[in-house]
Design an enzyme around this catalytic site. Structure first.
Site, PDB file in Angstrom:
ATOM      1  CB  CYS A 175      -0.954  -0.006   1.190  1.00 17.14           C
ATOM      2  SG  CYS A 175      -2.187  -1.320   1.097  1.00 17.14           S
ATOM      3  CG  HIS A 315      -2.528   5.019   5.223  1.00 20.74           C
ATOM      4  ND1 HIS A 315      -2.190   4.627   3.951  1.00 20.74           N
ATOM      5  CD2 HIS A 315      -3.053   3.918   5.824  1.00 20.74           C
ATOM      6  CE1 HIS A 315      -2.488   3.340   3.782  1.00 20.74           C
ATOM      7  NE2 HIS A 315      -3.007   2.892   4.901  1.00 20.74           N
ATOM      8  CG  HIS A 352      -6.869   1.337   0.909  1.00 16.43           C
ATOM      9  ND1 HIS A 352      -5.819   1.493   0.030  1.00 16.43           N
ATOM     10  CD2 HIS A 352      -6.300   0.950   2.101  1.00 16.43           C
ATOM     11  CE1 HIS A 352      -4.686   1.216   0.636  1.00 16.43           C
ATOM     12  NE2 HIS A 352      -4.956   0.899   1.894  1.00 16.43           N
TER      13      HIS A 352
END
Length: 428
Positions: A175, A315, A352
């Site tokens: 990620c 994030h 995401h």
């Protein structure tokens, strides 16, 4: 901060941006969605997800034909590559760099967490007769299966289309890939290995195998009845992230190169750093010390301090542990100044998208610098008392942004941070 350095040979500019994202294809559509605080999360429509715990995702309404791909290219390329190629075409056109590219001084570096997930998933179903055959029959496999197996094929396609003959490669760090690929490209320019690098990340992993994996560890939200408000980072009621997909590709070049050709520059890559927690594949220390270390090192590399930051793109995955970990990291790295800085996460609106999301977040930072607008954190109605920083709830905020920080936290303990600045805002 002080005035502009006269040495532009090691400074790196963003001169082109291309976007494929939930809510719209193209940079304008992406920015409109973010600044209006709209959400693109919805019930999964790409396959029958009724058997899964989490049935929410932010899908891209992407028509490959309408975006200039031929039927042959659509047959050859996984959706991840299709996203990357279309985004790269927009970035190159936006930059106006194509006519001045020197092939051997031009590179392509792409990032991804999951690679060609959808094609590999569907091809396995074909060769195994929907999973019923233990011994698969390769005679039924696509002739492009090798390209699906190697994510570097995505970088190769962009290189072939742009005539890039310099460094070409792939970055895959889960990620954090979307930041790491951009900072790697910036290093290639700073060290003199290339004048221009087309760089960014793409992922299209909304597939049964991906949904099953995140279901198994309960990382994704089960808020299936209200998918449009399912992603709730930093909210007291958060219960996981919504899966997404998309791509953001940039044209990066040395500031000198951009100046010589009179290019428009959105922002400069001023500093970056990466750390690992050497602790757990999925767990995070609540004190956030490894993310704090990455933030501190990135600011040092950029020659800025906590007071210089105008915006932080978080994030903000919306899991219980990440949001606490991240809040602690800001307090540890910025001290009391953390309470004074606007922070938001676009995952609340576009989900995401794993390796791609950080490149989309870098684009959001560059556009915040360009337009002096900070996108909001959608769905933040009930602030978690432990997430007590200014997470810019619900509504975008007009504010000059000269220095922006983007952070990422990924499975495997990866922690990355990058500082973007308004062109010429920081001495180097």
């Amino acid at each position: 901060m002080s005035g502009t350095s006269t040495d532009g040979s090691r400074r790196v500019a963003i001169s082109g941006i291309g976007i494929v994202a939930p809510g719209g294809v193209g940079t304008k559509q992406f920015w409109d969605l973010l600044t209006n605080g709209r959400t693109a999360t919805r019930s999964i429509s790409m396959f029958d997800a009724s058997q899964f715990r989490s049935r929410v995702a932010a899908e891209c309404d992407f028509d490959p034909v309408a975006n200039g791909l031929s039927r042959r290219e659509i047959r050859m390329w996984d959706r991840t590559t299709q996203f990357a190629v279309v985004a790269a075409a927009e970035a190159v056109a936006d930059s106006g760099v194509l006519d001045v590219l020197v092939p051997e001084r031009t590179g392509v570096i792409t990032g991804t967490a999951c690679g060609m997930t959808q094609s590999l998933d569907s091809e396995y179903a074909i060769v195994s007769d929907e999973g019923s055959a233990w011994q698969v029959d390769q005679a039924h496999a696509s002739p492009y299966l090798y390209d699906y197996f190697l994510p570097s094929s995505m970088a190769a396609e962009i290189a072939w289309r742009t005539g890039a003959e310099g460094p070409v490669g792939i970055v895959s760090t889960g990620c954090t890939s979307g930041i790491d690929v951009i900072t790697h490209a910036a290093e290639l320019i700073a060290e003199g290995s290339a004048d221009v690098v087309i760089a960014g990340a793409s992922d299209a992993a909304i597939s049964p195998i991906t949904v099953a994996c995140f279901d198994a560890i309960k990382a994704t939200t089960p808020r299936n009845d209200t998918p449009e408000s399912a992603a709730r980072p930093f909210d007291r009621t958060r219960n996981g992230f919504a899966l997404g997909e998309g791509a953001a590709i940039f044209v990066l070049e040395s500031v000198d190169h951009a100046r010589r050709r009179g290019a428009h520059v959105y922002a400069e890559i001023a500093g970056h750093a990466a750390r690992a927690n050497a602790y757990s594949m999925t767990g995070l220390r609540l004190d956030g010390r490894e993310l704090a270390a990455a933030i501190t090192a990135a600011m040092r590399d950029a020659r800025v301090g906590p007071a210089d930051l105008d915006y932080i793109n978080a994030h903000g995955s919306g899991t219980k542990q990440n949001d606490l970990h991240e809040t602690a990291a800001y307090k540890a790295s910025l001290g009391h100044v953390a309470y004074q800085k606007p922070i938001s996460t676009i995952k609340s609106m576009i989900g995401h998208s794993l390796g791609a999301i950080c490149s989309l977040e870098v684009a959001a930072c560059a556009l915040a610098i360009e337009h002096s607008v900070i996108p909001p954190t959608a769905n933040l109605h009930e602030r978690d008392p432990q997430c007590d920083l200014d997470y810019v709830p619900l509504v975008a905020r007009e504010q000059q942004v000269r220095v922006a920080l983007n952070v990422a936290s990924g499975f495997g303990g990866f922690q990355s941070a990058v500082v973007l600045t308004k062109p010429g805002a920081v001495a180097r």
